[in-house]
Design an enzyme around this catalytic site. Structure first.
Site, short mmCIF file in Angstrom:
data_model
loop_
_atom_site.label_atom_id
_atom_site.label_comp_id
_atom_site.label_asym_id
_atom_site.label_seq_id
_atom_site.Cartn_x
_atom_site.Cartn_y
_atom_site.Cartn_z
N ARG A 90 0.87 -1.09 -0.10
CA ARG A 90 -0.14 0.02 -0.14
C ARG A 90 1.11 1.27 0.06
O ARG A 90 1.87 1.39 1.01
CB ARG A 90 -0.77 -0.18 1.34
CG ARG A 90 -1.81 1.03 1.21
CD ARG A 90 -2.90 1.04 2.49
NE ARG A 90 -3.72 2.09 2.49
CZ ARG A 90 -4.74 2.27 3.52
NH1 ARG A 90 -4.53 1.61 4.35
NH2 ARG A 90 -5.53 3.12 3.42
N HIS A 98 -7.83 6.82 0.48
CA HIS A 98 -8.79 5.40 0.64
C HIS A 98 -9.22 4.63 -0.66
O HIS A 98 -10.26 4.31 -0.68
CB HIS A 98 -10.13 5.95 1.34
CG HIS A 98 -9.70 6.27 2.92
ND1 HIS A 98 -10.70 7.11 3.72
CD2 HIS A 98 -9.12 5.94 3.81
CE1 HIS A 98 -10.10 7.18 4.89
NE2 HIS A 98 -9.08 6.27 4.99
N ARG A 104 -8.08 14.03 13.44
CA ARG A 104 -7.88 15.04 12.29
C ARG A 104 -9.23 15.83 12.44
O ARG A 104 -10.10 15.06 12.27
CB ARG A 104 -7.43 14.46 10.92
CG ARG A 104 -6.07 13.75 10.98
CD ARG A 104 -6.04 13.13 9.67
NE ARG A 104 -6.05 11.64 9.89
CZ ARG A 104 -6.14 10.75 9.13
NH1 ARG A 104 -6.13 10.93 7.53
NH2 ARG A 104 -6.10 9.35 9.20
#
Ligand code: ADP
Length: 406
Positions: free
Chosen positions: A95, A183, A243
């Protein structure tokens, strides 16, 4: 464990290395053999591993020699070797958070690709260097094993220019300041299962809500991303565990000018101290907040829902209507209460929840007469990476046979 072939999937962060081992079999099926992680790299490293059915295989504290991606990988390689003697690693899929504007698809890693991906480090300094360090560490240890980089940004490439551009001066935009979206591997996985799980949505207008410790929305049409609540970084959009999500940039100016904070301190506020944690002052974990009767914990949850509903409205406008809403990731898959509250706040769009099915977890959680359907679809980013790695490296029956007789 006998002589068979696997693909290793790695997701390396600043303080964790998550891994999955998938068996390579003839068809496009990926039986999961092991999944686990080393957490607390650099502080108190801790290893856990589970088998494909989720049963614990091992857990141990590691010494402080496990201090970075390379040493974490050494431990993992030793553990895998001891457990799976004779197993051949045919490929490693990673990833990688940022593929920039250029990489609209996963890619086999070469030295040239690495040079290119390193130029993106300033755009994602908290993730990209660790993702790339893991690729380098694998190259050094398994130089003959091909590696594939799978990007969180790729699925969002191809947006209209208006959805990608930021209204800043040209020289800043030319340096790569635009909306990328993240994402993407999660959204791509959900899109890939829609034809089977929710066939009526596969060609429709869908918003997927990935609600985990990071949270974002993706607007999809015909299974392709057309807009995202994430922008230049993974700070935009929804309220997250630590966040803030969308924030007036004037606040950031105030932190610098009005409070004299350093860039490092501002970064810490924005990435580690805000969102659910900042608002509640208690926790970044939705489970803890939902159980708390504390007024600030309740406000944090209320804001999370408010913001999600507001962004769903915005993406419904991008899509010019909505056919379905899909929930996924830690909160989206597990919290019936948050799903109910977001659907309730979005009822004006034509979403009508079936409370009993929502409590049971879906997959379809809207009532039969709901104009816009609502769903829970568990995500699987690792499986998406394994699939990409398998298809890019051509790991199919014929080739496998050749590999096993050589
Ligand atoms: P990550 O982004 O780290 O992969 P996940 O998708 O695993 O995150 O989501 C983690 C978050 O999911 C946790 O911080 C927790 O707040 C939330 N979560 C998990 N289970 C539940 C639950 N039953 N109810 C509410 N929230 C949950």
């Amino acid at each position: 464990m006998g002589d068979h072939a696997v693909v290793l999937v790695l997701n390396a962060g600043s303080s964790s290395l998550k891994f999955s081992v998938y068996q390579v079999v003839a068809a496009d099926e990926w039986p999961l053999e092991v999944r686990g992680q080393i957490e607390g790299i650099g502080t108190a490293p801790h290893f856990t591993a589970k088998d494909g059915s989720g049963s614990k295989l091992d857990e141990q504290r590691l010494g402080d020699v496990t201090r970075d991606a390379a040493t974490a990988l050494d431990f993992l390689a030793g553990w895998l070797r001891a457990r799976y003697q004779g197993v051949r690693v045919l490929g490693v899929g990673h990833r990688v958070v940022h593929g920039g504007a250029r990489h609209a698809a996963p890619i086999v890693v070469t030295p040239k690709v690495m040079d290119d991906l390193k130029t993106l480090i300033p755009l994602a300094p908290l993730h990209q260097p660790y993702n790339l360090a893991a690729i380098d560490a694998v190259s050094e240890r398994l130089p003959d094993v091909p590696q594939v980089a799978c990007f969180d940004t790729s699925f969002h490439r191809g947006h209209q220019v208006v959805a990608e551009v930021v209204p800043l001066p040209q020289d800043i935009r030319q340096a790569g300041v635009q909306r990328y979206g993240f994402h993407g591997l999660s959204y791509e996985y959900v899109a890939s299962v829609l034809p089977k799980v929710a066939p009526e949505l596969a060609t429709g207008r869908v918003i997927v809500a990935h609600l985990g410790s990071g949270a974002s929305l993706c607007a999809m049409k015909d299974g392709r991303s057309v807009d995202s609540s994430f922008g230049f970084t993974a700070l935009d959009g929804l309220c997250m565990g630590t966040r803030p999500g969308a924030l007036d940039p004037g606040v950031v100016l105030y932190l610098f000018q009005g409070r004299g904070m350093s860039a490092k301190d501002v970064e810490t506020v924005l990435y580690k101290k805000s969102g659910l944690l900042g608002l509640s002052g208690v926790s970044n974990d939705m489970r803890v907040l939902l159980e708390s009767s504390d007024a600030s914990a309740r406000l944090a949850v209320e804001y999370f829902v408010f913001r999600a509903a507001k962004e769903i409205g915005a993406l419904a406008a991008t899509l010019r209507g909505l056919d379905g809403l899909v929930f996924t990731a830690g909160i989206g898959e597990n919290s019936a209460e948050i799903r109910e509250r977001i659907c309730e706040a979005s009822s004006w769009l034509g979403i009508e929840l079936d409370r009993a099915v929502n409590e049971r977890g879906g997959p379809r959680i809207s009532s039969p007469q709901s104009r816009v359907s609502a769903w829970v679809i568990p995500t699987n980013e690792e499986l998406m990476i394994a699939r990409h790695t398998g298809s890019l490296l051509g790991l199919r029956a014929g080739r496998l046979k050749a590999a096993s007789t050589s």
